[in-house]
Design an enzyme around this catalytic site. Structure first.
Site, PDB file in Angstrom:
ATOM      1  N   GLY A  50       0.816  -1.218   0.000  1.00 19.52           N
ATOM      2  CA  GLY A  50       0.000   0.000   0.000  1.00 19.52           C
ATOM      3  C   GLY A  50       0.845   1.261   0.000  1.00 19.52           C
ATOM      4  O   GLY A  50       0.560   2.220  -0.714  1.00 19.52           O
ATOM      5  N   CYS A  51       1.895   1.249   0.792  1.00 22.46           N
ATOM      6  CA  CYS A  51       2.766   2.426   0.887  1.00 22.46           C
ATOM      7  C   CYS A  51       3.526   2.655  -0.414  1.00 22.46           C
ATOM      8  O   CYS A  51       3.763   3.797  -0.813  1.00 22.46           O
ATOM      9  CB  CYS A  51       3.716   2.288   2.066  1.00 22.46           C
ATOM     10  SG  CYS A  51       2.834   2.211   3.652  1.00 22.46           S
ATOM     11  N   THR A  52       3.895   1.574  -1.088  1.00 25.84           N
ATOM     12  CA  THR A  52       4.561   1.685  -2.382  1.00 25.84           C
ATOM     13  C   THR A  52       3.603   2.293  -3.405  1.00 25.84           C
ATOM     14  O   THR A  52       3.978   3.210  -4.151  1.00 25.84           O
ATOM     15  CB  THR A  52       5.066   0.313  -2.859  1.00 25.84           C
ATOM     16  OG1 THR A  52       6.044  -0.154  -1.921  1.00 25.84           O
ATOM     17  CG2 THR A  52       5.684   0.389  -4.243  1.00 25.84           C
TER      18      THR A  52
END
Length: 160
Positions: A50-52
């Protein structure tokens, strides 16, 4: 565990100076004094799916955001060395900042009690803030979704 105090539109943005992934430092108020508006977003961990996705979306939108006078700062508790690997692995062009002591996270209400898979846990609350050149919060969004968030933020800001 209790819910962190949250910032709202019109509040003064807490200042911070944090290390970058490239051995430098960024001070929020110094950027504001240069006349740039700042998007500060807090994310749980570099190199997670998700952060990527979120970091890549901000990178893909960076030219359009910069054309409207915005600088983007992504803040996590990761060490600068991990952030450097994140930048290199995914070709990120946004500024990544390290807040291992969670000082900025806590000042912005981006760390505390949250629901994760139906359970209450303590951790990073995915959050985004837009800080105007006057140092005031113009947008405060908590518990944002990683996917589609940048497109929604651009729409909210009127940036095509």
């Amino acid at each position: 565990m209790s819910a962190p105090a949250r910032l709202a539109v019109g509040d003064a943005a807490p200042d911070f100076t944090l290390a970058t992934d490239s051995e430098g430092e960024v001070n929020l108020y110094a950027l504001l004094e240069e006349g740039t508006k700042v998007i500060v977003y807090f994310y749980p961990a570099a190199m997670t799916p998700g952060c990527t996705k979120q970091a890549c979306d901000f990178t893909d939108s960076l030219d359009a955001l910069q054309a409207q006078g915005f600088t983007v700062l992504g803040v996590s508790k990761d060490a600068p060395s991990k952030l450097a690997k994140f930048r290199e692995r995914d070709g990120l062009t946004i500024t990544l900042l390290s807040d291992p002591d969670l000082v900025a996270h806590e000042a912005y209400g981006a760390f505390g009690e949250k629901k994760l898979y139906g359970k209450l846990v303590e951790g990073v609350i995915r959050s985004t803030f837009v800080v105007g050149t006057d140092g005031k919060i113009e947008v405060a969004q908590y518990n944002v979704k990683a996917t589609g968030h940048v497109a929604k933020l651009r729409k909210d800001l009127g940036i095509a």
